[in-house]
Design an enzyme around this catalytic site. Structure first.
Site, PDB file in Angstrom:
ATOM      1  CE  LYS A  83      -4.235   0.943   2.484  1.00 33.83           C
ATOM      2  NZ  LYS A  83      -5.047   0.898   3.768  1.00 33.83           N
TER       3      LYS A  83
HETATM    4  O1  G3P Z   1      -7.447   1.463   5.467  1.00 36.47           O
HETATM    5  C1  G3P Z   1      -8.463   3.149   4.716  1.00 36.47           C
HETATM    6  C2  G3P Z   1      -9.006   3.249   5.381  1.00 36.47           C
HETATM    7  O2  G3P Z   1     -10.617   2.238   5.410  1.00 36.47           O
HETATM    8  C3  G3P Z   1      -9.887   3.839   6.461  1.00 36.47           C
HETATM    9  O3  G3P Z   1     -10.660   3.845   7.225  1.00 36.47           O
HETATM   10  O4  G3P Z   1     -12.114   4.781   9.157  1.00 36.47           O
HETATM   11  O5  G3P Z   1      -9.778   5.376   9.075  1.00 36.47           O
HETATM   12  O6  G3P Z   1     -11.558   6.415   7.599  1.00 36.47           O
HETATM   13  P1  G3P Z   1     -11.027   5.147   8.178  1.00 36.47           P
END
Ligand code: G3P
Length: 220
Positions: A83
């Site tokens: 990533k």
């Molecule tokens: O891992 C990337 C993403 O899904 C993170 O989500 O909930 O931290 O905005 P969030």
């Protein structure tokens, strides 16, 4: 639509993998920090539990170090997706790694223009963050609509739209209607997908009515 789980909690991953519904896992540095685990051994363990793609993020932000980290991560298992952030250096790393045959997930995508760049860089996945756009008063799902529409105009684009930062089942259903390839969701949202009050009510009725028959299906 493929379902990935967005967590670094191995116990959760093991439990959800047993449902047969899990196609992959995504992690990020915040989730790894929350787990308290050693990053490399954590990723190796997740890769053994789930045969599908497991995203593991580089930590550096400069090209040379990100590339070295990405190559190191790629050696963990064949199902690792490295990533990288959607920056000029991150996309350069994406191009190098994908040319070498490594899966790459380009993360922190917040615009259709950025998604076009990720596709041109050879990303396996691009991760637009729906919830974080909603959080600042934008319409996260309209970004998914734009990216899916744009990619569909170019059959040569192999990059899959991986909907990230999901907050609720509606994000998944709407993304599926648009044709997004993958949704990565917190375990809590995956569990919410099962829920409907009429399912609970209907099942309670069936169980009660079956009891009235006095029968057992497994009795000889
Ligand atoms: O891992 C990337 C993403 O899904 C993170 O989500 O909930 O931290 O905005 P969030």
């Amino acid at each position: 639509m493929k379902f990935f789980i967005d967590t670094a909690d191995v116990a959760e991953i093991r439990e959800l993998a047993e449902t047969g519904l899990l196609d992959g896992v995504t992690t990020n540095p915040s989730l790894v920090a929350k787990s308290g685990r050693n990053f490399l051994s954590l990723v190796a363990e997740i890769c053994e539990i789930v045969p599908g793609p497991v995203s593991a993020e580089v930590a550096a932000t400069d090209y040379e170090t990100m590339l070295a980290e990405g190559r190191h991560i790629a050696k963990i298992a064949p199902n690792v997706a490295v990533k990288v952030p959607l920056t000029p250096a991150g996309l350069k790393v994406c191009h190098r790694l994908s040319t070498d045959g490594t899966m790459v997930n380009v993360t922190l995508c917040f615009s259709a223009a950025q998604a076009l760049l990720a596709a041109k860089a050879g990303a396996t996945f691009v991760s637009p963050f729906v919830g974080r756009l909603d959080d600042i008063g934008h319409d996260g799902l309209s970004l998914i609509r734009d990216i899916v529409e744009i990619y569909a105009n170019y059959p040569g684009i192999a990059t899959e739209v991986l909907v990230a930062s999901i907050r609720n089942p509606g994000h998944i259903v709407e993304s599926a209607k648009m044709g997004a390839h993958v949704a990565t969701m917190p375990p809590s949202v995956l569990r919410q997908l099962y829920a409907h009050p009429l399912t609970d009510k209907g099942l309670a009725q069936f169980v009660a009515d079956w009891a009235k028959t006095g029968q057992s299906i497994l009795d000889k």
